[in-house]
Scaffold this active site. Structure first.
Site, mmCIF file in Angstrom:
data_model
loop_
_atom_site.group_PDB
_atom_site.id
_atom_site.type_symbol
_atom_site.label_atom_id
_atom_site.label_comp_id
_atom_site.label_asym_id
_atom_site.label_seq_id
_atom_site.Cartn_x
_atom_site.Cartn_y
_atom_site.Cartn_z
ATOM 1 N N GLU A 1 0.869 -1.175 0.200
ATOM 2 C CA GLU A 1 -0.037 0.022 -0.095
ATOM 3 C C GLU A 1 0.870 1.366 -0.093
ATOM 4 O O GLU A 1 1.243 1.435 0.951
ATOM 5 C CB GLU A 1 -1.114 0.034 1.119
ATOM 6 C CG GLU A 1 -1.898 1.043 1.139
ATOM 7 C CD GLU A 1 -2.801 1.458 2.426
ATOM 8 O OE1 GLU A 1 -3.665 1.923 2.556
ATOM 9 O OE2 GLU A 1 -2.065 0.616 3.476
ATOM 10 N N HIS B 1 0.264 7.955 6.379
ATOM 11 C CA HIS B 1 1.534 7.459 5.726
ATOM 12 C C HIS B 1 2.717 8.543 5.861
ATOM 13 O O HIS B 1 2.444 9.752 6.143
ATOM 14 C CB HIS B 1 1.124 7.035 4.099
ATOM 15 C CG HIS B 1 0.415 5.786 3.933
ATOM 16 N ND1 HIS B 1 1.024 4.804 3.228
ATOM 17 C CD2 HIS B 1 -0.830 5.434 4.526
ATOM 18 C CE1 HIS B 1 0.136 3.890 3.245
ATOM 19 N NE2 HIS B 1 -0.978 4.135 3.834
ATOM 20 N N ALA C 1 -9.219 8.408 2.410
ATOM 21 C CA ALA C 1 -7.957 8.872 1.670
ATOM 22 C C ALA C 1 -8.448 8.609 0.099
ATOM 23 O O ALA C 1 -7.699 8.274 -0.602
ATOM 24 C CB ALA C 1 -6.755 7.980 1.884
ATOM 25 N N ARG D 1 -20.158 19.231 -7.924
ATOM 26 C CA ARG D 1 -19.601 19.654 -9.148
ATOM 27 C C ARG D 1 -18.395 18.697 -9.428
ATOM 28 O O ARG D 1 -18.093 18.823 -10.667
ATOM 29 C CB ARG D 1 -19.253 20.966 -9.063
ATOM 30 C CG ARG D 1 -20.283 22.193 -8.773
ATOM 31 C CD ARG D 1 -20.039 23.643 -8.799
ATOM 32 N NE ARG D 1 -20.987 24.557 -8.468
ATOM 33 C CZ ARG D 1 -21.620 24.960 -7.328
ATOM 34 N NH1 ARG D 1 -21.088 24.327 -6.214
ATOM 35 N NH2 ARG D 1 -22.526 25.717 -7.173
ATOM 36 N N HIS E 1 -13.835 4.522 10.634
ATOM 37 C CA HIS E 1 -13.281 5.080 9.584
ATOM 38 C C HIS E 1 -14.469 5.708 8.459
ATOM 39 O O HIS E 1 -13.956 6.538 7.519
ATOM 40 C CB HIS E 1 -12.618 3.878 8.840
ATOM 41 C CG HIS E 1 -11.315 3.792 9.003
ATOM 42 N ND1 HIS E 1 -10.921 3.259 10.377
ATOM 43 C CD2 HIS E 1 -10.177 4.079 8.575
ATOM 44 C CE1 HIS E 1 -9.624 3.042 10.483
ATOM 45 N NE2 HIS E 1 -9.047 3.524 9.307
ATOM 46 N N ASP F 1 -7.972 -3.700 8.088
ATOM 47 C CA ASP F 1 -7.205 -2.561 8.121
ATOM 48 C C ASP F 1 -6.468 -2.614 9.410
ATOM 49 O O ASP F 1 -6.039 -1.660 9.902
ATOM 50 C CB ASP F 1 -7.703 -1.221 7.583
ATOM 51 C CG ASP F 1 -6.809 -0.171 7.299
ATOM 52 O OD1 ASP F 1 -6.150 -0.284 6.426
ATOM 53 O OD2 ASP F 1 -6.920 0.944 7.992
ATOM 54 N N LEU G 1 -6.468 9.043 11.915
ATOM 55 C CA LEU G 1 -6.772 7.567 12.080
ATOM 56 C C LEU G 1 -5.546 6.912 11.413
ATOM 57 O O LEU G 1 -5.107 7.085 10.238
ATOM 58 C CB LEU G 1 -7.946 7.126 11.352
ATOM 59 C CG LEU G 1 -9.289 7.328 11.899
ATOM 60 C CD1 LEU G 1 -10.455 7.127 10.876
ATOM 61 C CD2 LEU G 1 -9.586 6.572 13.314
#
Length: 377
Positions: A128, A140, A218, A225, A249, A271, A303
């Site tokens: 990932e 990350h 993420a 729009r 989440h 996860d 998170l």
């Protein structure tokens, strides 16, 4: 041979009562009406409980003590397998968050060695990042998230040959020639940690990417729009997506909406950064995770993964989202197995499949398990 009797069987396709599952060594031999079980076959009475195929988790980082991207060891993988197996997950795809090329290559090597040794429970590796969009990196590492280079991608492709490999990428930051290179490999691509527009995401799904990583999280959200990645996933018939149903989440209402829109294209992941842990603080390099007994947050209150197992997600879907039980079991077993190409072995109670099964009570608590044809609980 042994017969499992007096249970409600969730095959991954149908719900059967008054039937039995015949197991021969490590394989499901057949599913037959209970009164057709041969008289000389030993039986195990499951006392009316539910029997389902074991769960398959495509995204998790650790077990109770093992954290794979840190440890890069077979012992860490064993801890992950054993921790999540307690809650009915029979096969995992251990996951790396954004890290160095050196760690990625080492993780591939260790995962291959684990599988080659004959140990069971690990199907492959999920990489990932780090080739994701910096603005959607979440927890990350800001130091590791980057645009890929030809050298990195070619080395990963070469090293992962023969290993089931999933890679979460933000294709909008990839040079076109490298995107073509990775798409021409055997690596399964998943759209995630991405700031792509609706039109960009639709194009990626139309041109060979068929999976998205943790729906809602993420990724560019729905707006009137600019419909964003979320709407592109809903709106693309070939797009499948994982979702984290821990209650943090995403709201349970958004899970229900996604399920209504996507049907069989939605699957569960844990996860899990770590699982089955007490409140604690976790630190590795610049990754931090503070667990208060409910959720994991990094030091900037983002998170940092979850602390659940797939069984927790299953319970939440049944008890809080309102998805029928048989469909939830498919979201945790059948669909994940299909999307990574292992549905000939996992995800169904069907002749020829591996005998890795879970016995659950009415509240989705594990009563017993069958591991490679043998009871373990």
């Amino acid at each position: 041979m042994r017969a499992l009797t007096h249970c409600t069987i969730y095959t991954g396709k149908a719900i059967l009562t008054h039937h039995a599952v015949l197991i021969d060594n490590e394989i499901i031999k057949d599913v037959v009406p209970q009164d057709l079980v041969p008289a000389d076959v030993p039986t195990t009475d499951l006392q009316g409980h539910d029997l389902t195929a074991g769960f398959v988790d495509l995204q998790l980082y650790g077990g109770k003590t093992g954290f794979f991207v840190r440890d890069l060891s077979e012992e860490s993988l064993t801890d992950m397998v054993e921790t999540h197996r307690q809650d009915g997950t029979v096969a995992i795809v251990p996951t790396l968050y954004s890290t160095s090329l050196q760690r990625i290559l080492k993780a591939i090597e260790v995962t291959k060695a684990y599988i080659a040794s004959g140990k069971t429970g690990v199907l492959g590796l999920h990489i990932e990042g780090p080739f994701i969009n910096f603005v959607k990196r979440g927890a990350h590492s800001a130091k590791e998230v980057r645009v890929p280079t030809q050298r990195e991608i070619q080395q990963i492709i070469n090293k992962s040959e023969g290993l089931l490999t999933v890679m979460t990428i933000a294709p909008e930051i990839w040079p076109e020639e490298l995107l073509q290179l990775i798409q021409n490999s055997s690596i399964i691509l998943s759209l995630g940690h991405t700031n792509a527009t609706y039109q960009q995401a639709k194009s990626y799904f139309a041109n060979g990417i068929h999976l998205a990583t943790h729906l809602y999280n993420a990724m560019r959200p729905f707006e009137s729009r600019e419909p964003g990645v979320v709407t592109a996933i809903w709106d693309s018939p070939t797009a499948n997506a994982s979702i984290i149903v821990d209650g943090y989440h995403c709201d349970f209402a958004t899970v229900r909406i996604a399920k209504q829109l996507m049907g069989e294209r939605l699957l569960l992941i844990s996860d899990a950064t770590l699982a089955k842990i007490e409140p604690m603080r976790f630190v590795f390099e610049d990754f931090t995770a503070n667990y208060d007994g409910q959720r994991l947050l990094n030091d900037t209150s983002l998170l940092a993964g979850s602390a659940i197992t797939l069984l927790d997600a299953v319970r939440n879907c049944i008890q809080h989202v309102g998805i029928p039980k048989d469909e939830v079991f498919r979201m945790a077993s059948t669909y994940p197995a299909q999307h990574i190409g292992v549905s000939d072995r996992y995800g169904k109670i069907k002749a020829g499949h591996s005998a890795n099964l879970v016995v659950l009570d009415e509240g989705q608590k594990v009563v017993n398990q069958v591991k490679n044809g043998k009871f373990i609980a």
